[in-house]
Design a protein around this motif. Structure first.
Motif, mmCIF file in Angstrom:
data_model
loop_
_atom_site.group_PDB
_atom_site.id
_atom_site.type_symbol
_atom_site.label_atom_id
_atom_site.label_comp_id
_atom_site.label_asym_id
_atom_site.label_seq_id
_atom_site.Cartn_x
_atom_site.Cartn_y
_atom_site.Cartn_z
ATOM 1 N N ILE A 1 0.864 -1.184 0.000
ATOM 2 C CA ILE A 1 0.000 0.000 0.000
ATOM 3 C C ILE A 1 0.896 1.228 0.000
ATOM 4 O O ILE A 1 1.589 1.514 0.987
ATOM 5 C CB ILE A 1 -0.921 0.014 1.226
ATOM 6 C CG1 ILE A 1 -1.689 -1.314 1.337
ATOM 7 C CG2 ILE A 1 -1.901 1.177 1.148
ATOM 8 C CD1 ILE A 1 -2.457 -1.466 2.636
ATOM 9 N N ALA A 2 0.922 1.939 -1.122
ATOM 10 C CA ALA A 2 1.788 3.122 -1.261
ATOM 11 C C ALA A 2 1.096 4.348 -0.683
ATOM 12 O O ALA A 2 -0.103 4.581 -0.911
ATOM 13 C CB ALA A 2 2.116 3.349 -2.731
ATOM 14 N N THR A 3 1.859 5.144 0.082
ATOM 15 C CA THR A 3 1.364 6.403 0.629
ATOM 16 C C THR A 3 2.560 7.200 1.130
ATOM 17 O O THR A 3 3.710 6.760 1.001
ATOM 18 C CB THR A 3 0.366 6.159 1.772
ATOM 19 O OG1 THR A 3 -0.212 7.411 2.167
ATOM 20 C CG2 THR A 3 1.024 5.497 2.967
ATOM 21 N N ARG A 4 2.332 8.382 1.680
ATOM 22 C CA ARG A 4 3.426 9.265 2.084
ATOM 23 C C ARG A 4 4.193 8.693 3.274
ATOM 24 O O ARG A 4 3.618 8.018 4.137
ATOM 25 C CB ARG A 4 2.893 10.648 2.457
ATOM 26 C CG ARG A 4 2.302 11.429 1.287
ATOM 27 C CD ARG A 4 1.993 12.865 1.699
ATOM 28 N NE ARG A 4 1.085 12.885 2.835
ATOM 29 C CZ ARG A 4 -0.250 12.866 2.725
ATOM 30 N NH1 ARG A 4 -0.812 12.788 1.520
ATOM 31 N NH2 ARG A 4 -1.006 12.906 3.791
ATOM 32 N N ILE A 5 5.483 8.994 3.345
ATOM 33 C CA ILE A 5 6.300 8.605 4.491
ATOM 34 C C ILE A 5 5.759 9.290 5.748
ATOM 35 O O ILE A 5 5.434 10.481 5.734
ATOM 36 C CB ILE A 5 7.780 8.994 4.275
ATOM 37 C CG1 ILE A 5 8.403 8.158 3.155
ATOM 38 C CG2 ILE A 5 8.575 8.815 5.566
ATOM 39 C CD1 ILE A 5 9.849 8.512 2.854
ATOM 40 N N GLY A 6 5.685 8.545 6.800
ATOM 41 C CA GLY A 6 5.199 9.096 8.083
ATOM 42 C C GLY A 6 3.716 8.903 8.318
ATOM 43 O O GLY A 6 3.224 9.241 9.407
ATOM 44 N N THR A 7 2.983 8.382 7.309
ATOM 45 C CA THR A 7 1.550 8.153 7.501
ATOM 46 C C THR A 7 1.344 7.127 8.619
ATOM 47 O O THR A 7 1.963 6.060 8.609
ATOM 48 C CB THR A 7 0.899 7.640 6.201
ATOM 49 O OG1 THR A 7 1.103 8.609 5.159
ATOM 50 C CG2 THR A 7 -0.578 7.386 6.409
ATOM 51 N N PRO A 8 0.466 7.441 9.606
ATOM 52 C CA PRO A 8 0.274 6.512 10.735
ATOM 53 C C PRO A 8 -0.289 5.163 10.277
ATOM 54 O O PRO A 8 -1.139 5.089 9.394
ATOM 55 C CB PRO A 8 -0.729 7.242 11.635
ATOM 56 C CG PRO A 8 -0.618 8.686 11.254
ATOM 57 C CD PRO A 8 -0.304 8.701 9.781
ATOM 58 N N ILE A 9 0.197 4.112 10.904
ATOM 59 C CA ILE A 9 -0.295 2.739 10.665
ATOM 60 C C ILE A 9 -1.052 2.300 11.917
ATOM 61 O O ILE A 9 -0.533 2.416 13.033
ATOM 62 C CB ILE A 9 0.872 1.769 10.401
ATOM 63 C CG1 ILE A 9 1.680 2.233 9.187
ATOM 64 C CG2 ILE A 9 0.358 0.351 10.201
ATOM 65 C CD1 ILE A 9 2.993 1.483 9.027
ATOM 66 N N ILE A 10 -2.279 1.791 11.729
ATOM 67 C CA ILE A 10 -3.090 1.367 12.867
ATOM 68 C C ILE A 10 -3.160 -0.164 12.939
ATOM 69 O O ILE A 10 -2.992 -0.852 11.926
ATOM 70 C CB ILE A 10 -4.520 1.934 12.802
ATOM 71 C CG1 ILE A 10 -5.252 1.379 11.569
ATOM 72 C CG2 ILE A 10 -4.505 3.448 12.811
ATOM 73 C CD1 ILE A 10 -6.744 1.661 11.587
ATOM 74 N N ALA A 11 -3.400 -0.658 14.138
ATOM 75 C CA ALA A 11 -3.614 -2.103 14.313
ATOM 76 C C ALA A 11 -5.028 -2.420 13.830
ATOM 77 O O ALA A 11 -5.990 -1.812 14.294
ATOM 78 C CB ALA A 11 -3.454 -2.493 15.777
#
Length: 301
Positions: A207-217
């Motif tokens: 899943i491509a997106t900007r660096i630093g985008t939060p990842i949730i459980a």
């Protein structure tokens, strides 16, 4: 033959004021009739007095017993009617239990309707209310059956509660959420690897997106690994129980440590491009009993 002359009796009646004296003349035959009539009336009066004096308490006792019987019958009727109402509530509880089990896909439990009869009209018509012993015995039987129904219903719900909690825990352990939103640049399955320049099996999705985008459980679980893993770079591995694990790779930051418990929606890291990669993205895997499966089979859009 000379006819016998009939005898007569005279009764003189004097007034106190010295007024006119009255004379009543009756024959001997009439006097005999009056005598026996007086004796008969006196006998009847005496008999009635004896009967009244002796029978009055009996009459009162009979009236009291009749009143007590009426009150007792009403108590029995009302008790049976209330038992019948309780049976209806038990049947509703059993139906609710059945719906819960079907909805939550939980087996077990006795969901048959309550079998009591209580105070239905048909039952009332067949009851001999003159027999106090039979009435008492019937009420005791109904109370015993009602107690058994209540105990069984309570037992079913006591068994149902842990099953619901277990089912709830299981549902919270299923990774249904997208860990991050972006563009899926690589699907699950065989693909051409731009890094290795060869066909190989891709065990997750990218899943491509900007660096630093939060990842949730995406589900509740326990962190079993948080660190560097070869070409995956910074990686997090979460054990959700029930043989379910999720993997997050190429992170820029990890906000959790091994052994930490995490909840669904909790931020666990940030998207990056650590390890071997062609750009910032999240490599996301779901493993069931150690076997990689397609995350799209679980993700809710």
């Amino acid at each position: 033959m000379k006819k016998k002359r009939e005898r007569y009796y005279s009764i003189w009646i004097f007034s106190e004021g010295g007024g006119k004296v009255k004379k009543i003349r009756i024959s001997e035959k009439m006097a005999k009739y009056l005598k026996w009539a007086s004796i008969t009336v006196a006998g009847i009066f005496f008999s009635c007095s004896i009967i009244f004096i002796w029978g009055l308490p009996k009459i009162r006792e009979h009236a009291t017993l009749k009143k007590e019987k009426f009150v007792y019958q009403n108590v029995i009727k009302n008790s049976l009617a209330q038992i019948d109402e309780i049976y209806k509530y038990i049947s509703e509880l059993k139906l609710l239990e059945k719906k819960i089990r079907v909805t939550a896909e939980i087996e077990g439990g006795n969901t048959a309707g309550a079998s009591g009869t209580g105070g239905s009209e048909e039952e009332m018509d067949g009851i001999n209310f003159d027999n106090k012993a039979l009435l008492t015995a019937k009420l005791e039987r109904e109370m015993s059956k009602l107690k058994s129904e209540i105990i069984n219903t309570k037992k079913n719900y006591e068994q149902l509660l842990p099953a619901i909690e277990e089912k709830s825990n299981y549902m919270r352990s299923i990774p249904l959420l997208w860990p991050v939103r972006g563009w899926v640049t690589s699907e699950f399955g065989f693909r051409w690897s731009p890094v290795l320049e060869t066909y190989r099996f891709h065990q997750g999705i990218d899943i491509a997106t900007r660096i630093g985008t939060p990842i949730i459980a995406p589900a509740d679980g326990r962190v079993v690994f948080s660190g560097w893993e070869g070409t995956y770079g910074k990686t997090i591995l979460i054990n959700h129980g029930y043989g379910i694990l999720t993997k997050y790779a190429h992170l820029s930051e990890s906000y959790v440590s091994e052994g930490q418990m995490v909840k669904r929606w909790e931020v666990i890291g940030a998207v990056g491009e650590s390890g071997i990669t062609t750009g910032p993205h999240l490599h996301y895997e779901i493993l069931i009993n150690g076997v990689p499966v397609n995350p799209r089979d679980y993700l809710i859009d």
